[in-house]
Each structure stands twice: as structure tokens, then as C-alpha cells.
Design a protein around this motif. Sequence first.
Motif, PDB file in Angstrom:
ATOM      1  N   ARG A 155      58.452  -4.810  -2.480  1.00 53.52           N
ATOM      2  CA  ARG A 155      58.521  -4.886  -3.945  1.00 53.52           C
ATOM      3  C   ARG A 155      59.975  -4.744  -4.376  1.00 53.52           C
ATOM      4  O   ARG A 155      60.728  -3.932  -3.827  1.00 53.52           O
ATOM      5  CB  ARG A 155      57.668  -3.771  -4.551  1.00 53.52           C
ATOM      6  CG  ARG A 155      57.803  -3.618  -6.052  1.00 53.52           C
ATOM      7  CD  ARG A 155      56.791  -2.632  -6.589  1.00 53.52           C
ATOM      8  NE  ARG A 155      57.051  -2.302  -7.987  1.00 53.52           N
ATOM      9  CZ  ARG A 155      56.210  -1.633  -8.766  1.00 53.52           C
ATOM     10  NH1 ARG A 155      55.037  -1.225  -8.289  1.00 53.52           N
ATOM     11  NH2 ARG A 155      56.531  -1.363 -10.027  1.00 53.52           N
ATOM     12  N   VAL A 156      60.345  -5.530  -5.392  1.00 54.02           N
ATOM     13  CA  VAL A 156      61.685  -5.467  -5.975  1.00 54.02           C
ATOM     14  C   VAL A 156      61.518  -5.532  -7.494  1.00 54.02           C
ATOM     15  O   VAL A 156      60.972  -6.505  -8.012  1.00 54.02           O
ATOM     16  CB  VAL A 156      62.591  -6.628  -5.507  1.00 54.02           C
ATOM     17  CG1 VAL A 156      64.033  -6.370  -5.922  1.00 54.02           C
ATOM     18  CG2 VAL A 156      62.491  -6.834  -4.002  1.00 54.02           C
ATOM     19  N   ASP A 157      61.970  -4.499  -8.206  1.00 49.84           N
ATOM     20  CA  ASP A 157      61.911  -4.461  -9.674  1.00 49.84           C
ATOM     21  C   ASP A 157      63.293  -4.792 -10.216  1.00 49.84           C
ATOM     22  O   ASP A 157      64.236  -4.014 -10.030  1.00 49.84           O
ATOM     23  CB  ASP A 157      61.462  -3.085 -10.157  1.00 49.84           C
ATOM     24  CG  ASP A 157      60.012  -2.800  -9.824  1.00 49.84           C
ATOM     25  OD1 ASP A 157      59.141  -3.403 -10.476  1.00 49.84           O
ATOM     26  OD2 ASP A 157      59.745  -1.991  -8.910  1.00 49.84           O
ATOM     27  N   ILE A 158      63.416  -5.950 -10.884  1.00 50.67           N
ATOM     28  CA  ILE A 158      64.735  -6.427 -11.273  1.00 50.67           C
ATOM     29  C   ILE A 158      64.862  -6.533 -12.794  1.00 50.67           C
ATOM     30  O   ILE A 158      63.897  -6.882 -13.477  1.00 50.67           O
ATOM     31  CB  ILE A 158      65.050  -7.794 -10.620  1.00 50.67           C
ATOM     32  CG1 ILE A 158      64.155  -8.894 -11.190  1.00 50.67           C
ATOM     33  CG2 ILE A 158      64.914  -7.711  -9.105  1.00 50.67           C
ATOM     34  CD1 ILE A 158      64.572 -10.301 -10.780  1.00 50.67           C
ATOM     35  N   PRO A 159      66.037  -6.240 -13.331  1.00 52.57           N
ATOM     36  CA  PRO A 159      66.306  -6.597 -14.732  1.00 52.57           C
ATOM     37  C   PRO A 159      66.223  -8.117 -14.891  1.00 52.57           C
ATOM     38  O   PRO A 159      66.267  -8.859 -13.908  1.00 52.57           O
ATOM     39  CB  PRO A 159      67.732  -6.080 -14.973  1.00 52.57           C
ATOM     40  CG  PRO A 159      67.947  -5.041 -13.916  1.00 52.57           C
ATOM     41  CD  PRO A 159      67.165  -5.520 -12.731  1.00 52.57           C
ATOM     42  N   GLY A 160      66.109  -8.579 -16.123  1.00 47.40           N
ATOM     43  CA  GLY A 160      65.854 -10.004 -16.388  1.00 47.40           C
ATOM     44  C   GLY A 160      66.959 -10.918 -15.936  1.00 47.40           C
ATOM     45  O   GLY A 160      67.754 -11.386 -16.752  1.00 47.40           O
ATOM     46  N   ASP A 161      67.064 -11.186 -14.648  1.00 45.09           N
ATOM     47  CA  ASP A 161      68.056 -12.103 -14.082  1.00 45.09           C
ATOM     48  C   ASP A 161      67.323 -13.342 -13.580  1.00 45.09           C
ATOM     49  O   ASP A 161      66.618 -13.296 -12.569  1.00 45.09           O
ATOM     50  CB  ASP A 161      68.821 -11.428 -12.938  1.00 45.09           C
ATOM     51  CG  ASP A 161      69.937 -12.300 -12.389  1.00 45.09           C
ATOM     52  OD1 ASP A 161      69.632 -13.354 -11.793  1.00 45.09           O
ATOM     53  OD2 ASP A 161      71.112 -11.937 -12.561  1.00 45.09           O
ATOM     54  N   ASP A 162      67.457 -14.465 -14.268  1.00 42.16           N
ATOM     55  CA  ASP A 162      66.687 -15.666 -13.940  1.00 42.16           C
ATOM     56  C   ASP A 162      67.009 -16.203 -12.554  1.00 42.16           C
ATOM     57  O   ASP A 162      66.111 -16.643 -11.823  1.00 42.16           O
ATOM     58  CB  ASP A 162      66.942 -16.762 -14.982  1.00 42.16           C
ATOM     59  CG  ASP A 162      66.351 -16.413 -16.343  1.00 42.16           C
ATOM     60  OD1 ASP A 162      65.392 -15.619 -16.376  1.00 42.16           O
ATOM     61  OD2 ASP A 162      66.850 -16.931 -17.354  1.00 42.16           O
ATOM     62  N   ASP A 163      68.277 -16.158 -12.166  1.00 40.36           N
ATOM     63  CA  ASP A 163      68.679 -16.688 -10.867  1.00 40.36           C
ATOM     64  C   ASP A 163      68.046 -15.878  -9.738  1.00 40.36           C
ATOM     65  O   ASP A 163      67.468 -16.438  -8.796  1.00 40.36           O
ATOM     66  CB  ASP A 163      70.206 -16.675 -10.762  1.00 40.36           C
ATOM     67  CG  ASP A 163      70.700 -17.172  -9.412  1.00 40.36           C
ATOM     68  OD1 ASP A 163      70.173 -18.192  -8.927  1.00 40.36           O
ATOM     69  OD2 ASP A 163      71.603 -16.537  -8.830  1.00 40.36           O
ATOM     70  N   ALA A 197      65.437 -13.922  -9.968  1.00 39.59           N
ATOM     71  CA  ALA A 197      63.978 -14.049 -10.054  1.00 39.59           C
ATOM     72  C   ALA A 197      63.498 -15.321  -9.364  1.00 39.59           C
ATOM     73  O   ALA A 197      62.515 -15.296  -8.596  1.00 39.59           O
ATOM     74  CB  ALA A 197      63.545 -14.031 -11.514  1.00 39.59           C
ATOM     75  N   THR A 198      64.167 -16.443  -9.606  1.00 35.15           N
ATOM     76  CA  THR A 198      63.785 -17.703  -8.976  1.00 35.15           C
ATOM     77  C   THR A 198      63.939 -17.627  -7.468  1.00 35.15           C
ATOM     78  O   THR A 198      63.092 -18.113  -6.708  1.00 35.15           O
ATOM     79  CB  THR A 198      64.636 -18.856  -9.542  1.00 35.15           C
ATOM     80  OG1 THR A 198      64.420 -18.949 -10.956  1.00 35.15           O
ATOM     81  CG2 THR A 198      64.281 -20.174  -8.891  1.00 35.15           C
TER      82      THR A 198
END
Length: 285
Positions: free
Chosen positions: A235-243, A245-246
Motif C-alpha cells: 500500500r502507498v498513500d500519496i498526496p494528489g500527484d497525477d504522475d 498515481a498513473t
Amino acid sequence: MERRTDLLVKLRDMTADDLPQAHALSRKLQWPHRIEDWDFMLRAGTGIVVEENGAIVGTIMGWPYGPEVATLGMVIVAGEKQGAGIGRQLMDAMMARLGDRTIVLNATTEGLPLYTRLGFTAFGEIRQHQGAAFSVPIPSLRPNERVRPLSSSDHDAIVTLDRRACGMDRASLFAELRKAAHGVVLDRDSRAIGFALFRRFGRGYVIGPVVAPDAEGAKTLISHWLGSNAGMFSRVDIPGDDDLATWLDDLGLPCVGRVTRMARGPLAPPDVDVHTFALASQALG
């Protein structure tokens, strides 16, 4: 600390003896936390429970990070007790305990109305990515870069990097994380410029915190853990980074949920040279 709200219900400090009941509440919500995860969070911070006739019907936890900032989470009210004001009582009690600190939390859709009424303001989003990566590309390191194991002598350097990235003094949290997590450091010219921790959590493992100067550095660090643990549920919880995330989607770790980042009080201005790309957990920040 103990405060009665009526003859049968009381608020009191959470203790290790409460963890089996607290864990049972989170399981009813289908949260993934193991009882060991609850134990880790209590050792790293502070907790309050609502008890009715000897049964735990509500929980909240907080983590003071120095004198200026804290995070808050694990706000749970038993289903049959929702709507009775217990969530508000828990929030009031924990906010009083945390004092004048800026408080940061990650809100579910259900919690948003209460937190908004209490003066919290949205400032971003966290995306929960999880799954099993079976094939991870080898990252291309820049000149004079390397990924190496975290050593005890790196403690001050990673605490400083984390403080720059998130604006919190989390030395106490990292003292606990070092007991539970493995870590790697991203070096450039023999200087630590990023790091990533890896530990047991929930259904598998969590990668975080991940701190790096840019998304490529974050991918290099995350790739280390995914590549050396191929096929393991992570699991990885990330701030809203589109790159990012994709990239995680493509590796087999899709986004399975989103929460809203909220704060009550002023936030430190972000450091332009180092950033948090993944959290220790949604509760811990």
C-alpha cells in the motif's frame, strides 16, 4: 484524563488493554489495521476512548509533533452509537489535549461535515494505492546517485528531510518507526536527499514515508521496495500527484480510495526542494 458524559458513558485515556476492543471496532468498518498496527500508533502518540458499561464504543488518537503541529485520526464510533454526539465529544477532548497546535487530519466523506463544523479546512487529497506489483522497471539513477540501506547514523538526516518536507518535527515518530520499519536512502554526491520506509501494515506492507526532491526520486525509492518484494501486497498513500498515481496504476497498485486533507490552524510553507510523496499512514500523516 477521565470525564463522565452521563452515568453510563465516560471518556478516558486509551490503554494497551483497550486495543482488542478498538481493533474490533475498526474491523467492523472493514479497515485493514491489525492489532499490532493499533499498538504501534498508541506507542507513537496518545488516545482517548468512550466507554459505555465497560464496552468501548468510540476511539480517537492524536500524534503531537513538536509544539506547533499534530495529526489526528482513528476516529471511530460504533454503528449503533452514531448520531449521539460521541464523535464530537471525542474531537473536543482530543483537540483540547493537543492544545494550540495546528491539527492535520485526513477525512473520509462521512467525517467531513463534523470536521468542517469544528473549523477544519480542506487543502488537498490523499489517494490510497494498493495491490501487488510483479514486474517493476529498473529505475535510472542520475549521475552520482545511489540507493543504499538506511543506517542508524542516518536518523538525524531523515528526520531533517521529513521536517523540511512536511513542516512537522517528527523525531519521536521516527524513533518508533525505526523499530518497526526497514529503510533505504537516496544519496546524491554522498549526501542523503531522500528516503523510503517499508513495514508490515494491514493486509501486507506499507511504503512510507517517502521523501524525495522530485517524482523521479520517489519512483526510484518506491521501485526498490516493490522490486525487492515482487508479488507482495503493498500500500502507498500519496498526496494528489497525477504522475505518481498513473505510474502506480500501471505497476498494479490502483487507486482504491481517496480522503480529503484538512487542517485547523496555519500550515508551514512547503519546502521547494524536498517533498513528501507517500505518508507513513493516513492517520500518522
